[in-house]
Design a protein around this motif. Structure first.
Motif, PDB file in Angstrom:
ATOM      1  N   GLU A   9       8.583   3.716  -8.166  1.00 44.64           N
ATOM      2  CA  GLU A   9       7.520   4.561  -7.607  1.00 44.64           C
ATOM      3  C   GLU A   9       7.288   4.217  -6.132  1.00 44.64           C
ATOM      4  O   GLU A   9       7.150   5.115  -5.286  1.00 44.64           O
ATOM      5  CB  GLU A   9       6.227   4.390  -8.415  1.00 44.64           C
ATOM      6  N   SER A  13       7.906   6.656  -2.779  1.00 46.06           N
ATOM      7  CA  SER A  13       6.838   6.854  -1.789  1.00 46.06           C
ATOM      8  C   SER A  13       7.330   6.495  -0.388  1.00 46.06           C
ATOM      9  O   SER A  13       7.136   7.257   0.566  1.00 46.06           O
ATOM     10  CB  SER A  13       5.616   6.001  -2.129  1.00 46.06           C
ATOM     11  N   GLU A  30      -0.784   7.713   3.666  1.00 45.15           N
ATOM     12  CA  GLU A  30      -0.587   7.012   2.397  1.00 45.15           C
ATOM     13  C   GLU A  30       0.160   7.914   1.432  1.00 45.15           C
ATOM     14  O   GLU A  30      -0.029   9.130   1.435  1.00 45.15           O
ATOM     15  CB  GLU A  30      -1.968   6.663   1.825  1.00 45.15           C
ATOM     16  N   ALA A  31       1.009   7.312   0.615  1.00 44.49           N
ATOM     17  CA  ALA A  31       1.704   8.049  -0.440  1.00 44.49           C
ATOM     18  C   ALA A  31       1.708   7.187  -1.694  1.00 44.49           C
ATOM     19  O   ALA A  31       1.902   5.978  -1.628  1.00 44.49           O
ATOM     20  CB  ALA A  31       3.129   8.387  -0.023  1.00 44.49           C
ATOM     21  N   LYS A  32       1.487   7.828  -2.826  1.00 43.72           N
ATOM     22  CA  LYS A  32       1.502   7.126  -4.113  1.00 43.72           C
ATOM     23  C   LYS A  32       2.274   7.998  -5.092  1.00 43.72           C
ATOM     24  O   LYS A  32       1.990   9.182  -5.239  1.00 43.72           O
ATOM     25  CB  LYS A  32       0.060   6.903  -4.598  1.00 43.72           C
ATOM     26  N   THR A  33       3.264   7.404  -5.727  1.00 45.47           N
ATOM     27  CA  THR A  33       4.116   8.129  -6.671  1.00 45.47           C
ATOM     28  C   THR A  33       3.836   7.657  -8.094  1.00 45.47           C
ATOM     29  O   THR A  33       3.608   6.474  -8.322  1.00 45.47           O
ATOM     30  CB  THR A  33       5.601   7.917  -6.321  1.00 45.47           C
ATOM     31  N   THR A  42       4.070  12.847  -6.560  1.00 53.19           N
ATOM     32  CA  THR A  42       3.692  12.064  -5.385  1.00 53.19           C
ATOM     33  C   THR A  42       2.490  12.720  -4.722  1.00 53.19           C
ATOM     34  O   THR A  42       2.472  13.925  -4.488  1.00 53.19           O
ATOM     35  CB  THR A  42       4.850  11.940  -4.388  1.00 53.19           C
ATOM     36  N   PHE A  44       0.173  12.592  -1.382  1.00 53.22           N
ATOM     37  CA  PHE A  44       0.147  12.167   0.014  1.00 53.22           C
ATOM     38  C   PHE A  44      -1.254  12.342   0.564  1.00 53.22           C
ATOM     39  O   PHE A  44      -1.847  13.421   0.423  1.00 53.22           O
ATOM     40  CB  PHE A  44       1.105  13.017   0.858  1.00 53.22           C
TER      41      PHE A  44
END
Length: 122
Positions: A9, A13, A30-33, A42, A44
């Motif tokens: 993950e 990202s 910021e990015a979170k997968t 994902t 963003f």
């Protein structure tokens, strides 16, 4: 096994942030997968440029920003899908994207050809 779910993950990202910085000159803050069964999702945060933040305060500007981002996403959808395919060793069957001009966030959802969550370790 592909490896650790959290590691994969994070790699996805990071690859998306790097690609967007190269493409647009800046990427999301910021990015979170999240890998959920056969989906790679994902989120963003902080995606709007300073100019876009001004534009979205006006109806015409908001529509313009959404349309421009939609066109860019369509132009580079194969690049986004290739990032997911290369990192997951899965085939992307479809992908979806939307932007919230209110929150300055964008979400990407990729549907892959197998239950990726079962292929990775927690």
């Amino acid at each position: 096994m592909v490896g650790s779910k959290k590691k994969l993950e994070a790699e996805i990202s990071s690859a998306f942030i790097k690609f967007q910085r190269e493409l647009l000159g800046r990427g999301p803050q910021e990015a979170k997968t999240y890998i959920v069964e056969d989906m790679v999702i994902t989120r963003f945060k902080g995606v709007l440029t300073t100019e876009e933040k001004h534009l979205v305060n006006h109806d015409t500007g908001r529509r313009l920003v959404k349309k421009m981002r939609q066109v860019l996403r369509e132009m580079y959808s194969s690049d986004f899908e290739k990032i997911v395919e290369d990192l997951t060793n899965c085939k992307v069957l479809s992908s979806h994207s939307d932007i919230s001009t209110k929150m300055g966030e964008r979400i990407e959802v990729f549907i892959v050809d197998k239950n990726l969550e079962k292929s990775v370790d927690d």
